[in-house]
Design a protein around this motif. Structure first.
Motif, PDB file in Angstrom:
ATOM      1  N   ASP A  17       0.604  -1.491  -0.122  1.00 18.37           N
ATOM      2  CA  ASP A  17      -0.228  -0.058   0.090  1.00 18.37           C
ATOM      3  C   ASP A  17       1.115   1.637  -0.021  1.00 18.37           C
ATOM      4  O   ASP A  17       0.634   2.379  -0.968  1.00 18.37           O
ATOM      5  CB  ASP A  17      -0.930   0.331   1.212  1.00 18.37           C
ATOM      6  N   ILE A  18       2.134   1.259   0.643  1.00 20.67           N
ATOM      7  CA  ILE A  18       2.830   2.398   0.884  1.00 20.67           C
ATOM      8  C   ILE A  18       4.104   2.110   1.102  1.00 20.67           C
ATOM      9  O   ILE A  18       4.548   3.491   1.080  1.00 20.67           O
ATOM     10  CB  ILE A  18       2.057   3.365   2.553  1.00 20.67           C
ATOM     11  N   GLY A  19       4.588   1.343   0.487  1.00 24.03           N
ATOM     12  CA  GLY A  19       6.640   1.319   0.751  1.00 24.03           C
ATOM     13  C   GLY A  19       6.656   1.336  -0.734  1.00 24.03           C
ATOM     14  O   GLY A  19       6.143   2.070  -1.774  1.00 24.03           O
ATOM     15  N   SER A  20       7.625   1.864  -0.948  1.00 17.64           N
ATOM     16  CA  SER A  20       8.483   2.531  -2.172  1.00 17.64           C
ATOM     17  C   SER A  20       9.591   2.558  -1.820  1.00 17.64           C
ATOM     18  O   SER A  20      10.359   1.921  -0.720  1.00 17.64           O
ATOM     19  CB  SER A  20       8.198   4.132  -2.153  1.00 17.64           C
ATOM     20  N   ALA A  21      10.521   2.276  -3.060  1.00 18.90           N
ATOM     21  CA  ALA A  21      11.866   2.081  -3.185  1.00 18.90           C
ATOM     22  C   ALA A  21      12.750   3.389  -3.391  1.00 18.90           C
ATOM     23  O   ALA A  21      13.570   3.939  -2.800  1.00 18.90           O
ATOM     24  CB  ALA A  21      12.962   1.678  -4.232  1.00 18.90           C
ATOM     25  N   ALA A  22      11.901   4.649  -3.797  1.00 18.29           N
ATOM     26  CA  ALA A  22      12.482   6.169  -3.858  1.00 18.29           C
ATOM     27  C   ALA A  22      11.609   6.258  -3.395  1.00 18.29           C
ATOM     28  O   ALA A  22      10.209   6.624  -3.432  1.00 18.29           O
ATOM     29  CB  ALA A  22      13.331   6.159  -4.692  1.00 18.29           C
ATOM     30  N   GLU A  26       4.153  12.686  -3.520  1.00 12.86           N
ATOM     31  CA  GLU A  26       3.093  12.736  -2.077  1.00 12.86           C
ATOM     32  C   GLU A  26       3.236  11.692  -1.053  1.00 12.86           C
ATOM     33  O   GLU A  26       3.053  10.709  -1.711  1.00 12.86           O
ATOM     34  CB  GLU A  26       2.250  12.676  -2.721  1.00 12.86           C
ATOM     35  N   GLU A  27       4.221  11.369  -0.592  1.00 12.70           N
ATOM     36  CA  GLU A  27       4.052  10.561   0.431  1.00 12.70           C
ATOM     37  C   GLU A  27       2.759  10.045   0.970  1.00 12.70           C
ATOM     38  O   GLU A  27       2.161  11.101   1.126  1.00 12.70           O
ATOM     39  CB  GLU A  27       4.887  11.232   1.647  1.00 12.70           C
ATOM     40  N   LEU A  28       2.959   9.282   1.595  1.00 10.89           N
ATOM     41  CA  LEU A  28       1.400   8.506   2.265  1.00 10.89           C
ATOM     42  C   LEU A  28       1.508   7.941   3.575  1.00 10.89           C
ATOM     43  O   LEU A  28       3.061   7.797   3.849  1.00 10.89           O
ATOM     44  CB  LEU A  28       0.988   7.311   1.245  1.00 10.89           C
ATOM     45  N   ILE A  75      -0.973  -4.638  24.915  1.00 12.25           N
ATOM     46  CA  ILE A  75      -2.634  -5.270  24.638  1.00 12.25           C
ATOM     47  C   ILE A  75      -1.817  -4.089  23.384  1.00 12.25           C
ATOM     48  O   ILE A  75      -1.198  -3.579  22.468  1.00 12.25           O
ATOM     49  CB  ILE A  75      -2.904  -3.688  25.816  1.00 12.25           C
ATOM     50  N   PRO A  76      -3.401  -4.225  22.616  1.00  7.88           N
ATOM     51  CA  PRO A  76      -3.407  -3.946  21.140  1.00  7.88           C
ATOM     52  C   PRO A  76      -3.332  -2.406  21.311  1.00  7.88           C
ATOM     53  O   PRO A  76      -3.620  -1.798  21.938  1.00  7.88           O
ATOM     54  CB  PRO A  76      -4.878  -4.687  20.519  1.00  7.88           C
ATOM     55  N   LYS A  77      -2.608  -2.486  20.148  1.00  7.24           N
ATOM     56  CA  LYS A  77      -2.461  -0.895  19.614  1.00  7.24           C
ATOM     57  C   LYS A  77      -2.051  -0.638  18.316  1.00  7.24           C
ATOM     58  O   LYS A  77      -1.998  -1.123  17.363  1.00  7.24           O
ATOM     59  CB  LYS A  77      -0.663  -0.181  20.587  1.00  7.24           C
ATOM     60  N   THR A  78      -2.461   0.671  18.319  1.00 12.29           N
ATOM     61  CA  THR A  78      -2.617   1.617  16.779  1.00 12.29           C
ATOM     62  C   THR A  78      -1.864   2.099  16.853  1.00 12.29           C
ATOM     63  O   THR A  78      -1.635   3.383  17.378  1.00 12.29           O
ATOM     64  CB  THR A  78      -4.198   1.984  16.016  1.00 12.29           C
ATOM     65  N   ILE A  79      -1.169   2.671  15.385  1.00 12.84           N
ATOM     66  CA  ILE A  79      -0.298   3.855  15.831  1.00 12.84           C
ATOM     67  C   ILE A  79      -0.158   4.284  14.136  1.00 12.84           C
ATOM     68  O   ILE A  79      -0.121   3.406  12.832  1.00 12.84           O
ATOM     69  CB  ILE A  79       1.600   3.181  15.943  1.00 12.84           C
ATOM     70  N   GLU A  80      -0.140   5.563  13.495  1.00 17.99           N
ATOM     71  CA  GLU A  80      -0.260   6.032  11.964  1.00 17.99           C
ATOM     72  C   GLU A  80       2.033   6.015  11.798  1.00 17.99           C
ATOM     73  O   GLU A  80       2.561   6.301  12.633  1.00 17.99           O
ATOM     74  CB  GLU A  80       0.136   7.298  12.331  1.00 17.99           C
ATOM     75  N   VAL A  81       1.549   5.394  10.296  1.00 18.13           N
ATOM     76  CA  VAL A  81       3.251   5.219   9.909  1.00 18.13           C
ATOM     77  C   VAL A  81       3.036   5.573   8.318  1.00 18.13           C
ATOM     78  O   VAL A  81       2.161   6.238   7.807  1.00 18.13           O
ATOM     79  CB  VAL A  81       3.777   4.152   9.458  1.00 18.13           C
ATOM     80  N   THR A  82       4.039   6.320   7.980  1.00 15.40           N
ATOM     81  CA  THR A  82       4.505   6.848   6.894  1.00 15.40           C
ATOM     82  C   THR A  82       4.757   6.130   5.421  1.00 15.40           C
ATOM     83  O   THR A  82       5.940   5.314   6.605  1.00 15.40           O
ATOM     84  CB  THR A  82       4.887   8.243   7.208  1.00 15.40           C
ATOM     85  N   SER A  83       4.599   6.954   4.568  1.00 17.43           N
ATOM     86  CA  SER A  83       6.053   5.553   3.421  1.00 17.43           C
ATOM     87  C   SER A  83       7.109   6.182   3.476  1.00 17.43           C
ATOM     88  O   SER A  83       7.760   5.163   3.796  1.00 17.43           O
ATOM     89  CB  SER A  83       5.546   6.425   1.868  1.00 17.43           C
ATOM     90  N   GLY A 104       8.346 -10.432 -11.726  1.00 15.66           N
ATOM     91  CA  GLY A 104       8.016 -11.018 -10.677  1.00 15.66           C
ATOM     92  C   GLY A 104       7.329  -9.728  -8.805  1.00 15.66           C
ATOM     93  O   GLY A 104       7.262  -8.564 -10.159  1.00 15.66           O
ATOM     94  N   GLY A 105       6.337  -9.819  -8.419  1.00 16.45           N
ATOM     95  CA  GLY A 105       5.485  -9.117  -7.710  1.00 16.45           C
ATOM     96  C   GLY A 105       6.267  -8.557  -7.394  1.00 16.45           C
ATOM     97  O   GLY A 105       6.099  -7.226  -7.312  1.00 16.45           O
ATOM     98  N   GLY A 106       8.103  -8.162  -6.975  1.00 11.15           N
ATOM     99  CA  GLY A 106       8.447  -7.654  -6.411  1.00 11.15           C
ATOM    100  C   GLY A 106       8.794  -6.469  -7.568  1.00 11.15           C
ATOM    101  O   GLY A 106       9.079  -4.939  -6.941  1.00 11.15           O
ATOM    102  N   ALA A 107       8.944  -6.224  -8.633  1.00  9.69           N
ATOM    103  CA  ALA A 107       8.759  -5.131  -9.644  1.00  9.69           C
ATOM    104  C   ALA A 107       7.814  -3.946  -9.221  1.00  9.69           C
ATOM    105  O   ALA A 107       7.380  -2.879  -9.929  1.00  9.69           O
ATOM    106  CB  ALA A 107       8.502  -5.281 -11.064  1.00  9.69           C
ATOM    107  N   LEU A 108       6.782  -4.519  -8.564  1.00 11.50           N
ATOM    108  CA  LEU A 108       5.871  -3.167  -8.485  1.00 11.50           C
ATOM    109  C   LEU A 108       5.879  -2.448  -6.872  1.00 11.50           C
ATOM    110  O   LEU A 108       4.662  -1.909  -7.193  1.00 11.50           O
ATOM    111  CB  LEU A 108       4.193  -4.951  -7.708  1.00 11.50           C
ATOM    112  N   LEU A 109       6.313  -3.072  -6.264  1.00 11.29           N
ATOM    113  CA  LEU A 109       7.141  -2.106  -5.447  1.00 11.29           C
ATOM    114  C   LEU A 109       6.970  -0.826  -5.896  1.00 11.29           C
ATOM    115  O   LEU A 109       7.960  -0.354  -7.355  1.00 11.29           O
ATOM    116  CB  LEU A 109       8.371  -2.647  -4.188  1.00 11.29           C
ATOM    117  N   MET A 110       6.898   0.785  -5.405  1.00 13.99           N
ATOM    118  CA  MET A 110       6.411   1.849  -5.855  1.00 13.99           C
ATOM    119  C   MET A 110       7.795   2.874  -6.537  1.00 13.99           C
ATOM    120  O   MET A 110       8.776   1.867  -5.246  1.00 13.99           O
ATOM    121  CB  MET A 110       5.874   2.578  -5.107  1.00 13.99           C
ATOM    122  N   ASN A 111       7.995   2.457  -7.157  1.00 16.97           N
ATOM    123  CA  ASN A 111       9.548   3.687  -7.324  1.00 16.97           C
ATOM    124  C   ASN A 111      10.284   2.595  -7.281  1.00 16.97           C
ATOM    125  O   ASN A 111      12.167   3.454  -7.546  1.00 16.97           O
ATOM    126  CB  ASN A 111      10.225   4.726  -6.311  1.00 16.97           C
TER     127      ASN A 111
END
Length: 344
Positions: free
Chosen positions: A215-220, A224-226, A239-247, A289-296
């Motif tokens: 969804d938000i992984g990229s190589a470069a 617009e960062e996600l 305990i379960p926890k939710t955090i916000e992460v960026t690309s 291959g599937g890895g070629a779909l990694l953004m940038n």
């Protein structure tokens, strides 16, 4: 007469037996199965509960009586029994009677050993195939992309799968140089899991890591960062926890894996004969291959190598489509099939 009758009605198939996904190509029908390489079995009886997409939904969510297994690791068979069961179940999903199976072409990483090749071939034959052929994944990718591998022209294929990255220079029906590294989508998922454990004391599952990568992984850097949310278990209070992460954070987690692939590509270019290297400079490097779909990823490799980079159309199915082309033209591609000598 009986033999020709069987040949007439038999189904020849090609199998891209991948660490992450298995694809089955049936001659005359195209790709009929494209599902995760996962099987869910009853713990005590080995009864099949689910396979493929259904089994993936169970990953990390089963009780003690059901076990989910990924039979392949780093591009090779890690669990022979589960792998045979999985192949049989996928053949059923393809609506093929095992008694009517004909030739089977199976793709394997270039760097596997003779023992590993024999294991793959035996699995294919025990699944019902009357004749099993092995072909290198990079070669099948090149054929699936539509390259004319018979010409005396250098082509470089980088096939990034779930367990391995295959880098091959191909010319005159053969692989001139190949590098097979056990770095792929699975390694990237583990890198993301480790990143959150180390930096946030947060334990996330493999499926969550894969979703973040896709969804938000990229190589470069992105234009617009996600930003997204990730859920896991806090390792401090449990305990379960939710955090916000960026690309940017996911890119940082993936950097070592990406650099390993980039370094392998550079090494392959260094070891390529100069005439073929000039062809690659003109024609570029093709990512499959599937890895070629990694953004940038193409942008990053272009920056690191100064070479033209092309992402194949529908990179996930290149190997399976190559299998199909080989099945349709077995005589033409006789030289690219890997002959396996049986010991004893």
């Amino acid at each position: 007469m009986g033999f020709s009758f069987l040949n007439f009605f038999s189904s020849d198939i090609g199998i891209d037996l991948g660490t992450a996904n298995t694809l089955i190509y049936v001659k005359g029908r195209g790709i009929v199965v494209n599902e995760p390489s996962i099987i869910a079995l009853e713990e005590n009886s080995d009864k099949v509960i689910a396979v493929g997409d259904e089994a993936r939904q169970m990953l990390g969510r089963t009780h003690q009586d059901i076990v989910t297994i990924r039979p392949l690791k780093d591009g090779v068979i890690a669990d022979f029994e589960a792998n045979e069961i999985m192949i049989r179940e996928f053949i059923k999903k393809a609506n093929i009677n095992r008694m009517m199976l004909g030739k089977i072409v199976v793709c394997v990483p270039s760097g596997i050993t003779e023992v590993e090749k024999r294991a793959v071939r035996d699995s294919a034959e025990r699944a019902g195939g009357r004749e099993a052929h092995l072909v290198a994944e990079a070669m099948a990718s090149a054929i699936g992309v539509g390259l004319d591998i018979q010409e005396p022209i250098g082509n470089m294929i980088v096939d990034i799968g779930g367990g391995t990255a295959e880098i091959a220079v191909i010319s005159l029906n053969g692989i001139v140089h190949h590098t097979s590294i056990r770095v792929g989508g699975d390694e990237m998922n583990q890198a993301i899991i480790h990143y959150f454990k180390k930096n946030y004391n947060l334990l996330i599952g493999e499926k969550s890591a894969e979703n973040l990568k896709c969804d938000i992984g990229s190589a470069a850097p992105l234009e617009e960062e996600l930003v997204t949310e990730v859920k896991g278990r806090d390792l401090v209070d449990g305990i379960p926890k939710t955090i916000e992460v960026t690309s940017e954070q996911i890119r940082s987690a993936l950097n070592d894996s990406i650099m390993t692939i980039v370094d392998a590509i550079k090494l392959s270019l260094e070891r390529t004969p100069p005439e073929l290297a000039s062809d690659i400079l003109d024609r570029g490097i093709i990512l499959t291959g599937g890895g070629a779909l990694l953004m940038n990823l193409d942008v990053r490799i272009r920056e690191e190598t100064s070479m033209p980079i092309h992402v194949a159309e529908d990179p996930l199915t290149c190997v399976a489509r190559g299998c199909g082309t080989i099945l349709d033209n077995l005589d033409r591609f006789e030289k690219v099939l890997l002959k396996q000598r049986r010991s004893g």
